[in-house]
Design a protein around this motif. Structure first.
Motif, PDB file in Angstrom:
ATOM      1  N   LEU A 225       0.859  -1.182   0.000  1.00 30.58           N
ATOM      2  CA  LEU A 225       0.000   0.000   0.000  1.00 30.58           C
ATOM      3  C   LEU A 225       0.899   1.236   0.000  1.00 30.58           C
ATOM      4  CD1 LEU A 225      -2.936   1.172   0.314  1.00 30.58           C
ATOM      5  CD2 LEU A 225      -2.441   1.330   2.757  1.00 30.58           C
ATOM      6  N   ARG A 226       0.640   2.128  -0.942  1.00 31.91           N
ATOM      7  CA  ARG A 226       1.383   3.387  -0.984  1.00 31.91           C
ATOM      8  C   ARG A 226       0.521   4.395  -1.725  1.00 31.91           C
ATOM      9  NH1 ARG A 226       6.229   2.116  -5.414  1.00 31.91           N
ATOM     10  NH2 ARG A 226       5.005   0.794  -6.771  1.00 31.91           N
ATOM     11  N   ALA A 227       0.749   5.658  -1.434  1.00 33.95           N
ATOM     12  CA  ALA A 227      -0.110   6.687  -1.995  1.00 33.95           C
ATOM     13  C   ALA A 227       0.136   6.879  -3.488  1.00 33.95           C
ATOM     14  CB  ALA A 227       0.098   8.010  -1.259  1.00 33.95           C
ATOM     15  N   ARG A 228       1.371   6.729  -3.900  1.00 29.47           N
ATOM     16  CA  ARG A 228       1.691   6.852  -5.327  1.00 29.47           C
ATOM     17  C   ARG A 228       2.452   5.601  -5.756  1.00 29.47           C
ATOM     18  NH1 ARG A 228       4.947  12.362  -5.167  1.00 29.47           N
ATOM     19  NH2 ARG A 228       5.656  11.332  -3.273  1.00 29.47           N
ATOM     20  N   ASP A 229       2.465   5.350  -7.061  1.00 29.66           N
ATOM     21  CA  ASP A 229       3.092   4.114  -7.529  1.00 29.66           C
ATOM     22  C   ASP A 229       4.605   4.240  -7.669  1.00 29.66           C
ATOM     23  OD1 ASP A 229       0.645   2.932  -7.606  1.00 29.66           O
ATOM     24  OD2 ASP A 229       0.247   3.494  -9.677  1.00 29.66           O
ATOM     25  N   GLU A 232       7.330   6.026  -2.836  1.00 25.14           N
ATOM     26  CA  GLU A 232       6.801   5.884  -1.489  1.00 25.14           C
ATOM     27  C   GLU A 232       7.289   4.617  -0.769  1.00 25.14           C
ATOM     28  OE1 GLU A 232       4.514   8.082  -0.258  1.00 25.14           O
ATOM     29  OE2 GLU A 232       3.754   9.084  -2.062  1.00 25.14           O
ATOM     30  N   TYR A 233       7.443   4.765   0.515  1.00 19.83           N
ATOM     31  CA  TYR A 233       7.650   3.610   1.381  1.00 19.83           C
ATOM     32  C   TYR A 233       6.310   2.892   1.543  1.00 19.83           C
ATOM     33  CZ  TYR A 233      12.100   5.686   2.775  1.00 19.83           C
ATOM     34  OH  TYR A 233      13.368   6.185   2.772  1.00 19.83           O
ATOM     35  N   PHE A 300      -1.385   8.144   5.522  1.00 16.05           N
ATOM     36  CA  PHE A 300      -2.653   7.411   5.625  1.00 16.05           C
ATOM     37  C   PHE A 300      -3.010   7.125   7.087  1.00 16.05           C
ATOM     38  CE2 PHE A 300      -2.169   5.598   1.115  1.00 16.05           C
ATOM     39  CZ  PHE A 300      -3.087   6.487   0.593  1.00 16.05           C
ATOM     40  N   MET A 308      -6.333  -2.303   5.351  1.00 11.93           N
ATOM     41  CA  MET A 308      -5.723  -2.783   4.113  1.00 11.93           C
ATOM     42  C   MET A 308      -4.890  -4.033   4.369  1.00 11.93           C
ATOM     43  SD  MET A 308      -6.835  -1.096   1.611  1.00 11.93           S
ATOM     44  CE  MET A 308      -8.345  -0.950   2.549  1.00 11.93           C
ATOM     45  N   PHE A 312      -5.541  -7.139   2.118  1.00 16.09           N
ATOM     46  CA  PHE A 312      -4.450  -7.732   1.341  1.00 16.09           C
ATOM     47  C   PHE A 312      -4.307  -9.216   1.681  1.00 16.09           C
ATOM     48  CE2 PHE A 312      -1.731  -3.628   0.622  1.00 16.09           C
ATOM     49  CZ  PHE A 312      -2.708  -3.155  -0.232  1.00 16.09           C
TER      50      PHE A 312
ATOM     51  N   LEU C 646     -10.735  -2.631  -3.879  1.00 15.27           N
ATOM     52  CA  LEU C 646     -10.085  -3.221  -2.712  1.00 15.27           C
ATOM     53  C   LEU C 646      -9.503  -2.145  -1.802  1.00 15.27           C
ATOM     54  CD1 LEU C 646      -9.151  -6.123  -1.608  1.00 15.27           C
ATOM     55  CD2 LEU C 646      -6.907  -5.456  -2.504  1.00 15.27           C
ATOM     56  N   LYS C 649      -8.215   3.101  -4.095  1.00 12.37           N
ATOM     57  CA  LYS C 649      -7.289   3.949  -4.839  1.00 12.37           C
ATOM     58  C   LYS C 649      -7.868   4.339  -6.199  1.00 12.37           C
ATOM     59  CE  LYS C 649      -2.346   4.046  -5.828  1.00 12.37           C
ATOM     60  NZ  LYS C 649      -1.089   3.328  -5.649  1.00 12.37           N
ATOM     61  N   LEU C 703       8.740  14.090  -0.508  1.00 12.36           N
ATOM     62  CA  LEU C 703       8.302  12.717  -0.272  1.00 12.36           C
ATOM     63  C   LEU C 703       6.862  12.722   0.245  1.00 12.36           C
ATOM     64  CD1 LEU C 703       9.063   9.724  -0.242  1.00 12.36           C
ATOM     65  CD2 LEU C 703       9.838  10.027   2.105  1.00 12.36           C
ATOM     66  N   ARG C 706       2.702  15.212  -1.798  1.00 19.35           N
ATOM     67  CA  ARG C 706       2.628  14.290  -2.919  1.00 19.35           C
ATOM     68  C   ARG C 706       2.102  14.919  -4.184  1.00 19.35           C
ATOM     69  NH1 ARG C 706       1.003  11.946   1.358  1.00 19.35           N
ATOM     70  NH2 ARG C 706       2.672  10.699   2.238  1.00 19.35           N
ATOM     71  N   SER C 709       3.014  11.496  -9.859  1.00 17.41           N
ATOM     72  CA  SER C 709       4.233  11.149 -10.588  1.00 17.41           C
ATOM     73  C   SER C 709       3.856  10.790 -12.023  1.00 17.41           C
ATOM     74  CB  SER C 709       4.913   9.963  -9.922  1.00 17.41           C
ATOM     75  OG  SER C 709       4.236   8.774 -10.277  1.00 17.41           O
ATOM     76  N   THR C 711       3.786   8.017 -13.234  1.00 15.69           N
ATOM     77  CA  THR C 711       2.993   6.795 -13.311  1.00 15.69           C
ATOM     78  C   THR C 711       1.510   7.038 -13.015  1.00 15.69           C
ATOM     79  OG1 THR C 711       3.615   6.312 -11.032  1.00 15.69           O
ATOM     80  CG2 THR C 711       4.866   5.218 -12.739  1.00 15.69           C
ATOM     81  N   GLU C 712       1.189   8.159 -12.377  1.00 17.74           N
ATOM     82  CA  GLU C 712      -0.235   8.440 -12.109  1.00 17.74           C
ATOM     83  C   GLU C 712      -0.848   9.436 -13.080  1.00 17.74           C
ATOM     84  OE1 GLU C 712       1.444   7.067  -8.361  1.00 17.74           O
ATOM     85  OE2 GLU C 712       1.833   8.975  -9.308  1.00 17.74           O
ATOM     86  N   ASP C 767      -7.902   6.432   1.066  1.00 19.04           N
ATOM     87  CA  ASP C 767      -8.514   6.077   2.354  1.00 19.04           C
ATOM     88  C   ASP C 767      -9.909   6.672   2.492  1.00 19.04           C
ATOM     89  OD1 ASP C 767      -6.836   8.478   2.413  1.00 19.04           O
ATOM     90  OD2 ASP C 767      -7.542   8.693   4.468  1.00 19.04           O
TER      91      ASP C 767
END
Lengths: 324, 188, 790
Positions: A225-229, A232-233, A300, A308, A312, C646, C649, C703, C706, C709, C711-712, C767
């Motif tokens: 789970l991460r906010a962007r693809d 992010e950690y 989050f 999540m 998952f 799920l 997102k 970081l 946000r 990027s 990819t989005e 979320d």
């Protein structure tokens, strides 16, 4: 942004590195190991527990190899993600590696660095100015945790992506130190809180990760789970290994990252032998919801991250059992 | 005014007590440089060597403006110790993007397609895409987007950047079909 | 599709007929410099012996400064100057009505990050070490960190600034009312009132703020700064430094992105200049990313209550807006923002009954200011979401509903904006056609949706903020013996392509290749005043100015050709680098020869063109000038997205972004602006948020702040709608800000189509969507159980 000054040591072999570390330890000098630098250097720029000596491992070439049953601690994450042997033998390690941060950081970061990644928290990963204005926290320069106000435990979040699948695969870590080599199962390596994290002598160096051979029928996967693809950690990550036999759970292994201060291995969640069906998937979810705790210290809301984790787990169970 | 020497008058000064000599191979030339052990590669490139094409955006590894190639791989030079880059082959935008008829296909396509607006992120992107195209002859738009996902562009919405990389890749394939890697997908 | 319409409207516009450079897709003139890394930005300058300037910042949200002791810092080797606020107490600010900033805090600090003292030293280490030696004694005051607190009446010492409304920390309050709003609500077929919340968002340009100042041996001050408006900085420096403007030179090198965030004069710019004057050496102040966040001036955190009434004719009957916006520590552009949050809701749909209350508070947080789509974005979101709800509830197609409510061309809004050309209907129709709207809206599987929203924005402000009668844009052209055309302008190239626009128009009018034109837009010493790159004004205003200057130049060059050939000037046109007799095209004089002939008795040719503003317009009511513009842009977006059921997102797949830019002078550049706007708008809708932990910015880094990027960012289809504005240069209007507006509501409306849920709070993160889906599931289960029980 300049770094705080430190003396830099650049060994070219493991032996030399251990020798250096042993000497520094003997001299009572605090030092940090630095592999890719992608975790240490931002923390140093923020003046987070910076030390007077740094042993940089960039020139130790012997630890970058990827073998039949092991991965060198200094293997670059991008190399692991794209390695054909890793992709075929341990596809979920390759997947987890490919989900780490962003491409240029994967070019720098290493397997060992990701595994031993420092924990993260909104109150910790800030500049000295920020922390000074807010009040210093238990993990750096202060004496009270600002997430859960008390003076004993640090609740910073473990944020490595590789740990869950490595826990599932039951890898062993090989350390080298002044007393020679030792091997530790990863499952018993992490403990304690966000500051202590694990038991390792300062002059011990993680050199390799040994991946035991597993039953080919064990299917694995990792969801993050991460906010962007990118970049992010994980703020929640679940790895699962599942082998079924005759419609029942023969081997179930579940591990979680991005929740507490260390990655957690939950074993089979008490579901060994259960029938492979939706009800067991629901039970996986319920068991994870019982076990996972998150704190409000990374992106989050904690409730969502925890939820999540459950989702998952359920999805992984259904996917890996072919019931999806 | 625009050429002279140093932004930070003591960086690169061999007389500074904590400076250590190091040799950096940048764009094919070996430079002897004085820098303290904790010097960051980005600072040495910009402030000591005057290679200001590499930009400082966030200093924390989150924007990619400072990307350079080390041994052919794009990395964030704000997260590399200068002394750790010794003995390696460093390439900056100045070493990649020649002007005139030799202009790199990426730079040329970037200009034609509108890949730059403010242009501040451009050198870092070109460096990143250089690595991509060295490994993959025909990356898809999705693959390009993934490869540049560590680089922040606040102006373009990335569309014209993807256009530019596709165009450059096509031109490189046309120009040297034999030497380009045969398959896309890449491996290292 | 363009030419018919054009000939109808402007039969005399020769540019289209002779196929010049206007309308051509051309790369920006600095593109190769940028793509080879040769472009120089302020931090790339290397003045000899330049010192490093650093600012000591307040750790308190609100505190009195009891004392500052700088002696130890001053005594430190390598330190050349130390500065405190009392040394430069003259206030400044971008608006003449809110001069509430100082170079450094004078009596009290008003946010965490506020500048308290500064040093100039040999290097960064020394400067930082010196800052640590400065002792500041503070007496903390109550911090004002939310709307309710700032609306309270408080004793004078707790007021963040001297000038506030009724003894509170309210900075500005405005009201406007037209028609019978309450009556329409009473009579409405459909009505709804809803409260919307928006956190702050920031420009997040990639180039951090950077200023170099040098007070030189001739007692002249040169300030190099990453600026959108060198002229406002010039004015503020003169005020703070108490120096005549002619002894100050502001130089703008390439700017690494602005989006409104480099359009105020800033404290650090004053500090660099003051430090340099003190030690007479060049001083560089380069911000780290965290300091950029403290400087902020981003979009205001807002709480906006909107009421919409739809009449029995299914048209918008009344709009009632109450906007409360958080200005943070300083005034900045805030008075304008306070108006824009309301008045810019008067299009693109007809509203006859309109009420607005706007309030801007001061708070102990980094200042808010102008950001792309200034003042219009958040209210636009609220309005378009309610329009969508109305259409849905009334069973109307939301696209057609918008078309039915669209303002016509050449009309006046209820608050007396003069609307000229208007492409809103074409925008909606073309975006829908390309998106396949009719086949998708309401027809896709659960989780996938499509949404639409419109927008409308100014093309520059009709009235400048300084009422001193100076034209808003002036451009000088010089043509000399070499045949090159030198363009002098102070419109700031910040990546949007203004230099290219100036060169393109000049080259088009003069019939020469674009590379024969060179633009010098960097220095206040050589460029005539232009009030800079903000408010979406440059193409319209500087474009008109350069066109006029170029037309005058054309007249002079043609005069040379006429002298050389003996034909009357009227027969000549300039094309292909020649003066050509249009009645006998065999007669061709090379441009350079005609130019040299024209220079014979006067030397180099110099011409001036300016743009002062549109004809007088607007109403007499209070605040009537706010939002008045010589023309307005219109836009409509369709967004298609999918929700991961799920995780919640959202993934935006495609955006069809139609924008009425009047005329696309350079389609490549117009598309680029639209695509960039989409990226930024989607970011605010989906993930960008300036978060606070009490007075601390929680995420002052890239970081945790946000941005989308690569990819989005979805596939973006820019659709250029051209309506040929009668006053725009060659028909052009703005394209740099308006196209941000529909992005946010189109996302929210598409989400409703996808999952049947409305969102009223930005950003709409995974979320929040997941939580809403859970609630929806529970409600469905609840009603199913209830149904079963019956």
């Amino acid at each position: 942004m300049i770094l705080p000054p430190f003396e830099l040591h650049q060994p070219t072999t493991v032996d030399e590195a251990i020798e250096l570390a042993t000497q520094l330890r003997k001299d009572g000098v605090a030092f940090d190991w630095m592999a890719g630098g992608t975790d240490v250097l931002p923390n140093y720029k923020n003046r987070l527990n910076a030390r007077d000596h740094v042993i940089a491992l960039g020139r130790v070439d012997e630890l970058t190899s990827i073998g039949k049953n092991s991965i060198g601690a200094l293997a670059r994450i991008e190399d692991v993600a794209r390695n054909s042997r890793v992709q075929s033998d341990w596809p979920t390690i390759a997947k987890a590696a490919s989900l780490i941060s962003s491409p240029p950081l994967r070019n720098l970061g290493t397997v060992g660095g990701n595994l031993l990644l420092d924990t993260r928290c909104y109150y910790f990963n800030q500049s000295e100015f920020w922390r000074d204005s807010k009040g210093y926290c238990l993990k750096a320069d202060g004496d009270v945790c600002l997430v859960v106000p008390q003076k004993e435990t640090c609740y910073a979040t473990y944020s490595g992506d590789l740990a869950p699948i490595l826990l599932v695969l039951d890898v062993e870590l090989e350390f080298r130190g002044s007393n020679g080599a030792r091997r530790v199962p990863l499952r018993s390596f992490f403990e304690y809180d966000g500051i202590r994290r694990f038991e390792k002598a300062p002059d011990e160096l993680l050199v390799r990760v040994f991946v035991p051979s597993t039953d080919k029928a064990l299917r694995t996967d990792y969801l993050k789970l991460r906010a962007r693809d990118t970049i992010e950690y994980p703020v929640m990550g679940v790895a699962m290994g599942l082998r079924t036999k005759g419609g029942t759970v023969a081997d179930l292994r579940v591990a979680v990252t991005g929740s507490e201060a260390v990655p957690l291995y939950y074993g089979d969640l008490g579901l060994g032998g259960a029938t492979v069906d939706e009800a067991t998937a629901d039970a996986v979810q319920a068991a994870l919801l019982d076990r996972i705790t998150c704190y409000r210290n990374v992106p989050f809301p904690p409730g969502y991250r925890k939820a999540m984790g459950g989702e998952f787990g359920r999805k992984l169970f259904l996917d890996l059992s072919g019931k999806a | 005014m625009t050429t002279a020497s140093r932004s930070d008058s003591r960086r690169g000064d061999p007389a500074r007590p904590d400076n250590r000599l190091l040799r950096l191979r940048v764009n094919g030339t070996v430079h002897s440089v004085a820098a303290p052990p904790h010097a960051i590669l980005l600072d040495v490139l910009r402030d000591v060597l005057g290679l200001v094409g590499t930009k400082r955006g966030c200093d924390m590894g989150t924007c990619g403006c400072c990307n350079v190639l080390i041994d052919g791989r794009a990395v964030m030079s704000c997260l590399v110790l200068a002394h750790d880059a010794q003995g390696k082959d460093i390439q900056t935008i100045e070493g990649l993007a020649f002007d005139g008829p030799d202009m790199h296909p990426l730079s040329k396509a970037w200009a034609e397609c509108g890949g730059s607006q403010c242009g501040f992120c451009t050198p870092g992107f070109i460096v990143t895409c250089h690595e991509l195209l060295a490994n993959e002859a025909a990356p898809s738009r999705t693959r390009i987007a993934e490869a540049i996902s560590g680089n922040v562009c606040r102006c373009t919405g990335y569309k014209k950047i993807l256009d530019a990389v596709e165009l450059a890749a096509a031109r490189i394939r046309e120009a040297e079909p034999a030497s380009a890697p045969a398959k896309s997908g890449g491996s290292k | 599709m363009r030419s018919d319409r054009h000939e109808k409207l402007h039969p005399h516009d020769d540019a289209v007929q002779r196929h010049g450079l206007i309308g051509k897709r051309i790369p920006l003139i600095d593109a190769q410099r940028k793509s080879t890394g040769q472009e120089l930005y302020t931090d790339d300058l290397r003045p000899a012996d330049c010192l490093v300037g650093k600012i000591l910042r307040s750790p308190h949200s609100h505190a009195k400064i009891v004392s500052i002791d700088t002696r130890a810092a001053e005594a430190m080797p390598g330190v050349h100057a130390v500065l405190t606020g009392k040394e430069a107490p003259n206030s400044f600010g971008v608006l003449p009505v809110s001069q509430d900033e100082t170079a450094l805090a004078v009596d009290k600090v008003i946010f965490i990050g506020d500048g308290v003292a500064a040093v100039a030293a040999d290097d960064e280490e020394t400067a930082l070490a010196a800052l640590r030696l400065i002792r500041v004694e503070y007496e903390p005051l109550r911090a004002f960190l939310d709307f309710a607190d700032s609306l309270e009446e408080v004793p004078e010492e707790l007021r963040i600034h001297k000038k506030t409304v009724d003894g509170t920390n309210l900075h500005k309050q405005v009201r406007q009312e037209f028609g019978d709003v309450d009556g329409e609500f009473d009579r409405a077929l459909w009505k709804k009132r809803m409260s919307f919340r928006f956190p702050g968002v920031q420009h997040a340009f990639t180039e951090p703020l950077i200023t170099i100042a040098h007070y030189d041996a001739d007692d002249r001050m040169t300030v190099w700064s990453a600026q959108q408006v060198p002229h406002y900085l010039h004015r503020a420096l003169a005020k703070v430094l108490e120096m005549p403007m002619h002894k100050i030179r502001v130089i703008r090198k390439a700017v690494g992105g602005g989006f409104g965030g480099k359009s105020d004069p800033f404290p650090h710019e004053m500090v660099a200049a003051l430090l340099s004057r003190k030690c007479r050496k060049p001083v560089r102040i380069l911000f780290d990313r965290e300091e950029v966040f403290y400087n902020n001036h981003g979009r205001h955190p807002s709480k906006i209550d909107v009421g919409l009434a739809i009449g029995k004719d299914k048209k918008v009957a009344a709009l009632d807006i109450d906007a409360l916006i958080d200005g943070g520590a300083w005034g900045s552009f805030g008075v304008v923002t306070t108006y824009y949050n309301g008045v810019l809701a008067n299009g693109p749909y007809r509203v006859d009954n309109f009420r607005y209350r706007g309030r801007r508070i001061y708070s102990n947080r980094p200042a808010s200011g102008a950001m792309r789509g200034h003042g219009a974005v958040n209210t636009r979101f609220a309005y378009e979401v309610l329009l969508d709800e109305a259409a849905f509830d009334l069973g109307l197609d939301p696209a057609q509903f918008r078309i039915d409510n669209a303002l016509p061309a050449y009309t006046k809004t209820i608050n007396e904006f003069r609307i000229t050309t208007n492409g809103i209907v074409e925008c909606i129709e073309r975006a829908c056609a390309m998106a396949g709207w009719k086949d998708k809206y309401g027809k896709m599987p659960f989780g996938r949706g499509i949404g639409i929203a419109g927008g409308f924005y100014i093309s520059g402000s009709a009235l400048p903020i300084h009422w001193d009668g100076i034209p808003q844009s002036t451009v000088h052209l010089k043509a000399d013996f070499d045949g090159g055309i030198t363009i002098h302008s102070l419109a700031a190239e910040i990546g949007q392509g203004s230099d290219t626009m100036l060169a393109q128009i000049s080259a088009d009018v003069l019939g020469v290749p674009i590379d024969q034109c060179r633009v010098y837009s960097d220095s206040t010493d050589t460029a005539p005043i232009d009030i800079g790159s903000y408010s979406s004004r440059v193409t319209f205003m500087a474009g008109n100015a350069v066109r006029r200057a170029a037309e005058e130049m054309r007249r002079l060059v043609i005069g040379g050709a006429a002298d050389l050939t003996g034909y009357p000037p009227e027969v000549f046109v300039l094309e292909d680098a020649h003066a050509i007799n249009a009645t006998n095209r065999e007669v061709r004089v090379p441009f350079v020869e005609a130019l040299r002939r024209a220079m014979k008795d006067r030397g180099a040719l110099q011409t001036t063109g300016c743009y002062s503003g549109p004809p007088p317009m607007g109403g007499q009511h209070k605040g009537a000038a706010a939002g008045l513009s010589p023309t307005y842009s219109f836009q409509a977006f369709v967004v298609e997205l999918e929700v991961d059921l799920l995780t919640g997102k959202p993934k935006v797949h495609e955006v069809w972004a139609a924008h009425d830019c009047g005329r696309a002078l350079n389609p490549l550049a117009v598309e680029a602006q639209i695509e960039g706007c989409v990226h930024m708008g989607l970011g605010q809708a989906l993930c960008e948020s300036f978060d606070y932990n009490k007075g601390n910015v929680e995420n002052p880094n890239f970081l945790d702040y946000r941005m989308l990027s690569s990819t989005e960012t979805p596939d973006i289809h820019a659709i250029l709608v051209e309506t040929y504005d009668p006053e725009g240069p060659f028909g052009a209007k703005e394209c740099g800000e308006g196209p941000l507006l529909p992005a946010l509501p189109a996302v929210a409306n598409a989400l409703h189509d996808a999952i049947g849920i409305r969102f009223y709070e930005m950003p709409i993160t995974a979320d929040k969507i997941w939580r809403a889906l859970q609630k929806q599931k529970k409600a469905a289960a609840g009603s199913a159980t209830q149904g079963a029980a019956k």
